[in-house]
Design an enzyme around this catalytic site. Structure first.
Site, PDB file in Angstrom:
ATOM      1  N   GLU A  77       0.459  -1.666  -0.218  1.00 55.40           N
ATOM      2  CA  GLU A  77       0.275  -0.180   0.553  1.00 55.40           C
ATOM      3  C   GLU A  77       1.255   1.193   0.301  1.00 55.40           C
ATOM      4  OE1 GLU A  77      -4.023  -1.206   1.791  1.00 55.40           O
ATOM      5  OE2 GLU A  77      -2.117  -0.340   3.716  1.00 55.40           O
ATOM      6  N   CYS A 117       2.648   8.116   1.247  1.00 59.92           N
ATOM      7  CA  CYS A 117       3.873   7.732   2.636  1.00 59.92           C
ATOM      8  C   CYS A 117       3.414   6.395   1.565  1.00 59.92           C
ATOM      9  CB  CYS A 117       2.774   7.681   3.205  1.00 59.92           C
ATOM     10  SG  CYS A 117       3.218   6.412   4.481  1.00 59.92           S
ATOM     11  N   CYS A 124       5.497  -6.968   7.480  1.00 57.52           N
ATOM     12  CA  CYS A 124       6.509  -6.353   8.111  1.00 57.52           C
ATOM     13  C   CYS A 124       6.818  -7.312   9.440  1.00 57.52           C
ATOM     14  CB  CYS A 124       6.012  -5.099   9.091  1.00 57.52           C
ATOM     15  SG  CYS A 124       7.770  -4.391  10.398  1.00 57.52           S
ATOM     16  N   CYS A 128       4.770  -4.766  16.253  1.00 56.56           N
ATOM     17  CA  CYS A 128       4.963  -3.941  17.327  1.00 56.56           C
ATOM     18  C   CYS A 128       2.844  -4.520  17.236  1.00 56.56           C
ATOM     19  CB  CYS A 128       4.890  -2.866  16.579  1.00 56.56           C
ATOM     20  SG  CYS A 128       6.093  -1.610  16.272  1.00 56.56           S
ATOM     21  N   CYS A 131       0.425  -2.045  16.001  1.00 61.69           N
ATOM     22  CA  CYS A 131       0.726  -1.636  14.121  1.00 61.69           C
ATOM     23  C   CYS A 131      -0.280  -2.909  13.297  1.00 61.69           C
ATOM     24  CB  CYS A 131       1.546  -1.272  14.101  1.00 61.69           C
ATOM     25  SG  CYS A 131       2.569  -0.906  12.122  1.00 61.69           S
ATOM     26  N   CYS A 347      -1.494   5.984   9.874  1.00 63.27           N
ATOM     27  CA  CYS A 347      -0.594   5.182   9.623  1.00 63.27           C
ATOM     28  C   CYS A 347      -1.109   4.126  11.183  1.00 63.27           C
ATOM     29  CB  CYS A 347       0.018   6.243  11.242  1.00 63.27           C
ATOM     30  SG  CYS A 347       1.232   7.934  10.953  1.00 63.27           S
TER      31      CYS A 347
HETATM   32  N1  SAH Z   1       8.979   1.056  10.354  1.00 63.26           N
HETATM   33  C1  SAH Z   1       9.028   1.718  10.670  1.00 63.26           C
HETATM   34  C2  SAH Z   1       7.489   2.949   9.985  1.00 63.26           C
HETATM   35  C3  SAH Z   1       6.450   1.874   9.788  1.00 63.26           C
HETATM   36  S1  SAH Z   1       5.581   2.218  11.172  1.00 63.26           S
HETATM   37  C4  SAH Z   1       8.389   2.748  12.359  1.00 63.26           C
HETATM   38  O1  SAH Z   1       8.137   1.962  12.544  1.00 63.26           O
HETATM   39  O2  SAH Z   1       8.889   3.093  12.057  1.00 63.26           O
HETATM   40  C5  SAH Z   1       5.001   4.689  10.903  1.00 63.26           C
HETATM   41  C6  SAH Z   1       4.859   5.073  12.127  1.00 63.26           C
HETATM   42  O3  SAH Z   1       3.410   4.446  13.082  1.00 63.26           O
HETATM   43  C7  SAH Z   1       5.389   4.960  13.274  1.00 63.26           C
HETATM   44  O4  SAH Z   1       6.180   5.829  14.145  1.00 63.26           O
HETATM   45  C8  SAH Z   1       4.782   3.731  13.542  1.00 63.26           C
HETATM   46  O5  SAH Z   1       4.470   3.659  15.635  1.00 63.26           O
HETATM   47  C9  SAH Z   1       2.978   4.386  13.772  1.00 63.26           C
HETATM   48  N2  SAH Z   1       2.057   3.520  14.411  1.00 63.26           N
HETATM   49  C10 SAH Z   1       2.447   2.200  13.533  1.00 63.26           C
HETATM   50  N3  SAH Z   1       0.708   1.859  14.287  1.00 63.26           N
HETATM   51  C11 SAH Z   1       0.004   3.310  14.477  1.00 63.26           C
HETATM   52  C12 SAH Z   1      -1.505   2.487  14.792  1.00 63.26           C
HETATM   53  N4  SAH Z   1      -2.064   1.898  15.422  1.00 63.26           N
HETATM   54  N5  SAH Z   1      -1.907   4.218  15.289  1.00 63.26           N
HETATM   55  C13 SAH Z   1      -1.066   4.803  15.010  1.00 63.26           C
HETATM   56  N6  SAH Z   1      -0.204   4.953  14.455  1.00 63.26           N
HETATM   57  C14 SAH Z   1       0.677   3.514  13.933  1.00 63.26           C
END
Ligand code: SAH
Length: 361
Positions: A77, A117, A124, A128, A131, A347
């Site tokens: 995406e 983006c 991934c 996390c 996410c 995000c």
């Molecule tokens: N892998 C990289 C880039 C992708 S995530 C990283 O971890 O930075 C991009 C941003 O989205 C990150 O700062 C992450 O913490 C945030 N993110 C992930 N899941 C989210 C969610 N459910 N709501 C808001 N932000 C989120």
């Protein structure tokens, strides 16, 4: 690369122009190149083409989420945010000069500042807990050409041409760019040379792959750096980002502290606020201590929710209270405006959701 084919260096410029400015879709269209060279490229297995727009979802806020397919059937995406700041307000770079729009409001209307983006991996591996992309696991790394291809496909679809029109790039889509480091960096160089987007308008976000943060600091041409902090102490961070057990906050913050920033540049920390988990005043004060001495800015992101997650989104008042503590400590802190939540484009929401109504491609 072109020298390897016995070609003059200017052929590279022609190749990049055809690929990323003309956006030609087959080698036969590259009539600027000698046919013998085109033949050589075909023989060597090179193919030309952009990823396919498989689906397209448009948000009420103007954000568009693209599902882009590659020749092996995998897809990622990519998100188009018109007039988006990419969250880069206040980082001291060109991408963040909305600060200037406040002092020169008349210029705002004439600015085309959009943000793309982009994904770096199919899925991934980082896991996390807040996410959605984590739910997919990782399928494979993207090639440099596939990362740039996402941008070229979206620019073509939107009819936008850098450098005439300003485009910011954030490497914040699916995947962990620093676990696909070489291809990510190669895509940066292709974007600068081929698509003519300066690296000062790019930001890469990492979950905290410490050795690559160090490598990244040594790159001659590099985007700005954002680090996903997301918690204020090790116990909490290990809970929401298990990767913290490999590189803990002491190691991460040491790398951040030693990261060579350029003039006016700030290091961004992202902090996803999870209601009742990491959004208390006490935790804001811990964040202040963590970033002390770093020329930093903080982007607060209220959790973008979804059914598969156990975390909740904090109330706006709680987000603002957290922000006030950081600001009072002298840290520029911004609350990221959620983009495209209604189409699962915000995000952390990139998980190839297709059960919302698509726009015709
Ligand atoms: N892998 C990289 C880039 C992708 S995530 C990283 O971890 O930075 C991009 C941003 O989205 C990150 O700062 C992450 O913490 C945030 N993110 C992930 N899941 C989210 C969610 N459910 N709501 C808001 N932000 C989120």
């Amino acid at each position: 690369m072109v020298e390897g084919f016995g070609q003059a260096p200017y052929r590279l410029r022609q190749l990049l122009d055809g690929l990323y400015r003309q956006r030609w879709s087959g080698l036969e269209q590259f009539t600027t190149l000698p046919s013998s060279f085109r033949h050589q490229l075909t023989e060597a297995g090179y193919v030309v083409g952009l990823p396919q727009v498989e689906k397209k979802f448009a948000s009420s806020d103007g954000t568009v989420r693209y599902l882009l397919g590659f020749s092996d059937g995998q897809s990622v995406e990519t998100v188009w945010m018109p007039e988006g700041d990419g969250g880069e307000i206040g980082d001291g770079s060109e991408a963040g000069d909305e600060l200037e729009t406040v002092t020169h409001p008349e210029r705002v209307v004439s600015w085309h500042r959009s943000t793309i983006c982009v994904s770096s991996q199919v899925g991934c591996a980082v896991n996390c807990k807040f996410c959605f992309t984590a739910l997919l696991g990782v399928k494979r790394n993207l090639e440099a050409g596939e990362i740039v291809g996402q941008i070229a496909a979206v620019l073509r679809d939107q009819g936008v041409d850098p450098p005439l029109q300003r485009v910011n790039i954030v490497f914040m889509g699916m995947g962990e760019p620093f676990l696909n480091y070489d291809n990510f960096m190669k895509s940066v160089r292709l974007l600068v040379e081929g698509v003519r987007i300066p690296e000062s308008r790019m930001t890469v976000s990492t979950a905290g792959i410490v050795p690559r943060i160090r490598d990244f600091g040594q790159e001659a041409v590099r985007p700005k750096l954002a680090i996903s902090l997301n918690a204020s102490n090790d116990a909490l961070r290990s809970e929401v980002m298990p990767l913290n057990r490999k590189w803990n906050l002491a190691e991460l913050m040491k790398a951040a502290r030693e990261f060579p920033l350029r003039a006016r540049e700030r290091l961004t920390f992202e902090y996803v606020l999870l209601a009742g988990v990491n959004d208390a005043a006490e935790q804001a004060r811990e964040v202040v201590e963590l970033v002390r001495g770093i020329r930093a800015k903080i982007n607060l992101i209220a959790l973008n929710p979804g059914t598969e997650l156990s975390y909740r989104t904090p109330e706006q008042e709680r987000v603002l209270a957290f922000q006030r503590i950081l600001v009072a400590a002298g840290i520029p802190t911004f609350v990221r405006r959620p983009r495209g939540r209604d189409i699962f484009a915000a995000c952390g929401q990139l998980k190839r959701t297709v059960d919302v109504a698509p726009t015709s491609p």
